[in-house]
Design an enzyme around this catalytic site. Structure first.
Site, PDB file in Angstrom:
ATOM      1  N   THR A  40       0.844  -1.193   0.000  1.00  0.00           N
ATOM      2  CA  THR A  40       0.000   0.000   0.000  1.00  0.00           C
ATOM      3  C   THR A  40       0.880   1.243   0.000  1.00  0.00           C
ATOM      4  O   THR A  40       1.972   1.239   0.577  1.00  0.00           O
ATOM      5  CB  THR A  40      -0.935   0.019   1.233  1.00  0.00           C
ATOM      6  OG1 THR A  40      -1.758   1.189   1.199  1.00  0.00           O
ATOM      7  CG2 THR A  40      -0.155  -0.008   2.526  1.00  0.00           C
ATOM      8  N   HIS A  42       2.891 -11.612  14.160  1.00  0.00           N
ATOM      9  CA  HIS A  42       4.026 -12.135  14.915  1.00  0.00           C
ATOM     10  C   HIS A  42       3.833 -13.589  15.323  1.00  0.00           C
ATOM     11  O   HIS A  42       4.764 -14.238  15.827  1.00  0.00           O
ATOM     12  CB  HIS A  42       4.239 -11.286  16.172  1.00  0.00           C
ATOM     13  CG  HIS A  42       5.674 -11.198  16.600  1.00  0.00           C
ATOM     14  ND1 HIS A  42       6.648 -12.050  16.127  1.00  0.00           N
ATOM     15  CD2 HIS A  42       6.308 -10.371  17.467  1.00  0.00           C
ATOM     16  CE1 HIS A  42       7.809 -11.744  16.678  1.00  0.00           C
ATOM     17  NE2 HIS A  42       7.632 -10.728  17.495  1.00  0.00           N
TER      18      HIS A  42
END
Length: 423
Positions: free
Chosen positions: A332, A384
């Site tokens: 993006t 994560h």
């Protein structure tokens, strides 16, 4: 014969859609394959197409939520080939002898105000996107205004509140509004916006999202782009931008850090060997993410052409569900809106998204000396749960190396000197 026009299926698992707006009026004569209405789902905007020519009868009002495969309107094919009744009335009226005599009696003074009124259309404000669409369709401002089927209260309010020529020249009125208002406008949230909201909230709640940052010296890419821009356009028919460099660099970096391209499926981790990169595009309907597939097999001009075609489809509502499904990684670019730094949100079921930002000249240390260089901040948001800090940081470092030394793009992200030495 009466032909029923049913609401098309936008995709699997979608049972209801919203009929956003009708492009024709009840009783109009429509042609075969003409677009009749815009339909919004929680994934994309579709067009309702006339399967036959004839007179239309609208059965569903704008803004209503309807079931897929339900009848939105019907077409009476007995009226196929006929012009709208209003046009017929105007034509017959103009052809009558009485009208012809009256036309000859109209003097120049009485006709002058009409001409001045028509010429005022040239002062209408046209957005760059609308201007481009008008040029492609060979339409003038008069054609667009005359083609409006209905003027709503919204258009009247816009005209009432539009600044006049005298107001624009008055510095006081431009700085301080003379009319205080306490009104608030309400707008119904579209299905696409609702779905986007749900997905963004679910990502924040269901992933262990973390963002890491780095900075990139854009000097080499900017010099390369400036030097070969004209040749690139002549050879490929499209401009060379910065997005293609970052998308290609991201694909090569994914080979070095495949976990960034992975995703969670139940209790398994899926690691695709292909790189289908989703590119975030801001549209009037909301944020869309069309997918460029198999980036690992494409060159820069292939990426630029795909970007141009998909972005245009997304902004005009012509993009399909298939063209927005199946991405493995997202890029993006908030820099086009002036963003200096951000933490982009992951596009599920993907596990990572890279955010680009604006390019600003900043003082940096180069070989012990302070120099002014064009710097961009890069961000990588990642899940994560499956991507460790080593892979996330290493991924951005690899992208940084290839942007600052574009020759490494030809070597798969490796240092050419190390390849020569077999290291």
């Amino acid at each position: 014969m009466i032909v029923e026009i049913k609401v098309p299926t936008p995709g699997e698992s979608i049972s209801e859609v919203e009929l956003a707006s009708w492009l024709v009026s009840d009783g109009d004569i429509v042609a075969k394959d003409q677009e009749l209405a815009e339909i919004e789902s929680d994934k994309a905007t579709l067009a309702l197409i006339a399967s036959e020519a004839g007179k239309i009868k609208i059965l569903v009002e704008s803004g209503e939520t309807v079931a897929v495969d339900s009848v939105a309107c019907s077409i009476d094919t007995d009226f196929a080939g006929e012009a709208p009744s209003t046009s017929q009335a105007e034509t017959s009226k103009d052809d009558s002898p009485e009208v012809e005599v009256k036309k000859e009696e109209i003097n120049k003074e009485s006709a002058k105000p009409v001409q001045e009124k028509t010429s005022q259309y040239e002062k209408a404000k046209v957005s760059p996107l609308a201007k481009k669409m008008m040029e492609e369709a060979d339409l003038s401002v008069d054609d667009v205004i005359n083609g409006l089927k209905r003027i709503s209260s919204k258009e009247v309010e816009l005209a009432k509140n539009a600044p006049t020529t005298s107001d624009s020249g008055n510095s006081k009125s431009a700085f301080i509004s003379s009319d205080a208002s306490r009104e608030a406008h309400r707008q119904k949230m579209t299905n696409l916006r609702k779905k986007l909201s749900q997905r963004l909230v679910s990502v924040k709640n269901e992933t262990a999202m973390l963002t890491t940052f780095n900075e990139v010296d854009m000097s080499a890419v900017m010099a390369l782009r400036k030097k070969y821009q004209n040749k690139f356009i002549d050879a490929h028919g499209v401009k060379l931008g910065f997005m293609s460099f970052f998308i290609k660099a991201a694909s090569l970096a994914l080979k070095h850090h495949p976990m960034v391209n992975a995703m969670i499926d139940g209790e398994e981790i899926v690691m695709p060997e292909y790189h289908d990169v989703s590119v975030a595009v801001q549209t009037p309907k909301g944020l869309m993410v069309p997918v460029i597939r198999n980036i690992e097999t494409l060159q820069l001009h292939d990426i630029e052409l795909s970007l141009k075609n998909l972005a245009e489809k997304a902004r005009t509502g012509k993009i399909s569900i298939e063209e927005m499904s199946g991405g493995t990684f997202t890029v993006t670019n908030g820099g086009v809106f002036g963003s200096m730094l951000s933490t982009p949100i992951i596009n599920p079921p993907q596990s990572a998204i890279m955010g680009m930002h604006n390019i600003v000249e900043r003082p940096v240390a180069v070989n012990g000396r302070v120099e002014i260089r064009p710097i961009m901040y890069l961000a990588l948001s990642y899940d994560h749960r499956i991507i460790d800090g080593k892979d996330s940081v290493g991924f951005l470092v690899k992208v940084k190396e290839m942007i600052e030394d574009p020759a490494k793009l030809l070597q798969g992200g490796y240092n050419p000197e190390e390849l020569v030495l077999g290291l």
